[in-house]
Write an enzyme that holds these catalytic residues in place. Sequence first.
Site, PDB file in Angstrom:
ATOM      1  N   SER A  31       0.854  -1.186   0.000  1.00 45.11           N
ATOM      2  CA  SER A  31       0.000   0.000   0.000  1.00 45.11           C
ATOM      3  C   SER A  31       0.886   1.231   0.000  1.00 45.11           C
ATOM      4  O   SER A  31       1.641   1.443  -0.937  1.00 45.11           O
ATOM      5  CB  SER A  31      -0.939  -0.045   1.206  1.00 45.11           C
ATOM      6  OG  SER A  31      -1.786   1.085   1.239  1.00 45.11           O
ATOM      7  N   HIS A  68      -2.486  -0.850  -3.549  1.00 43.02           N
ATOM      8  CA  HIS A  68      -3.664   0.001  -3.378  1.00 43.02           C
ATOM      9  C   HIS A  68      -3.484   1.280  -4.180  1.00 43.02           C
ATOM     10  O   HIS A  68      -2.552   2.057  -3.943  1.00 43.02           O
ATOM     11  CB  HIS A  68      -3.868   0.332  -1.895  1.00 43.02           C
ATOM     12  CG  HIS A  68      -4.148  -0.876  -1.059  1.00 43.02           C
ATOM     13  ND1 HIS A  68      -3.948  -0.910   0.296  1.00 43.02           N
ATOM     14  CD2 HIS A  68      -4.622  -2.112  -1.399  1.00 43.02           C
ATOM     15  CE1 HIS A  68      -4.277  -2.102   0.761  1.00 43.02           C
ATOM     16  NE2 HIS A  68      -4.684  -2.850  -0.245  1.00 43.02           N
ATOM     17  N   ASP A 127      -4.386  -5.023   5.446  1.00 41.72           N
ATOM     18  CA  ASP A 127      -4.598  -5.878   4.277  1.00 41.72           C
ATOM     19  C   ASP A 127      -3.374  -6.780   4.078  1.00 41.72           C
ATOM     20  O   ASP A 127      -2.234  -6.339   4.215  1.00 41.72           O
ATOM     21  CB  ASP A 127      -4.832  -5.019   3.029  1.00 41.72           C
ATOM     22  CG  ASP A 127      -5.399  -5.823   1.878  1.00 41.72           C
ATOM     23  OD1 ASP A 127      -6.028  -6.869   2.135  1.00 41.72           O
ATOM     24  OD2 ASP A 127      -5.223  -5.399   0.719  1.00 41.72           O
TER      25      ASP A 127
END
Length: 343
Positions: free
Chosen positions: A13, A40, A133
């Site tokens: 991310s 992301h 995540d």
Amino acid sequence: MNPPPYLIVIGTSAGGMPALSELVSQLPASIPAAVLVVQHLAPESSGEALINRLSRNSQMKCQLAVDQTVIEAGNLYLAPPDRHLLLRVNRLLVTKGPRENGFRPAADTLFRSAAVSFGSSVIGIVLTGMLHDGTAGLDFIKRCGGLAVVQDPHDAEYSSMPESALRNVDIDYTVPLARMGALLIELTHHPLPPQNLADIPLDLKTEAAIAERVVGTTDEVQDIGHQVPLTCPDCGGALWQLDQGNVLRFRCHTGHAFTAEALLDKEQNSLEETLWVAIRMMEERKILLTSMASRGSGLWSVQQEERIEELKSHINRLREFLLNGSSNTKGKIANTDRLEGQA
């Protein structure tokens, strides 16, 4: 076409673009693995900038994932913005299914699908990033016999994702980015581990099937968990607590899924937003009462002043609670200060 011997899946991310560039620069085109990546990205982005950057730094062929593409060794496939990246045997599936942990694409979604399709030949990697995540995804991979690798949190630009994985999953390797390429080359040149896809846990097969079809049924979710008195923050439906795995998780029958930590963050954000709305409404009521009191006289005006002081007390208590419990309030503070200045 035969699938590649190994499958490397990567989730990242914040700080992911430079980390991915450094990692893929260490991997040769001859590596006996396909590499699938979830980074992301903003939904409105194209992903092309990241693909171009990776291509400049990699001997591998880097491309945005396209639905039904047959995966090949020496190729890197990046999940498109606002799309989940899944696998069915050796083909890519690109879907716009429900978010998991609030993300689409989500590393957990990719990792689960890879684990169900490739079992013990999967190597899962969590790099720099915020929140959680990839944590449950590494647990999925471990349960299917694969390996879990995490960037050393001290080496990561943002340590939240690696730290979450280390707290919750039995990680096989924790290494700085500079040594990760050499580790992957070594691991993918080991003899393939024993592979028996019949041993894949049934609950993971069910979740993977739900993700592929975009939406599930209450009966399917009931088979892998038990309903709890909690509400899905994304759709408002009922939540089931999943019974298997080492990471406490929840999902609704429409497909949204959360780790306990991600669900807690979501609930905190919803609570904070509700309280800020309450403060705004109180401030507006205070402004109205102040205007009314200034136009009145006698006992009626005194009563309005008392109501104003009571509202001020409630507002101050709520503001104190929010300021002590949240670090992301500057913009909202400015808005309520503006309203208070009008009183």
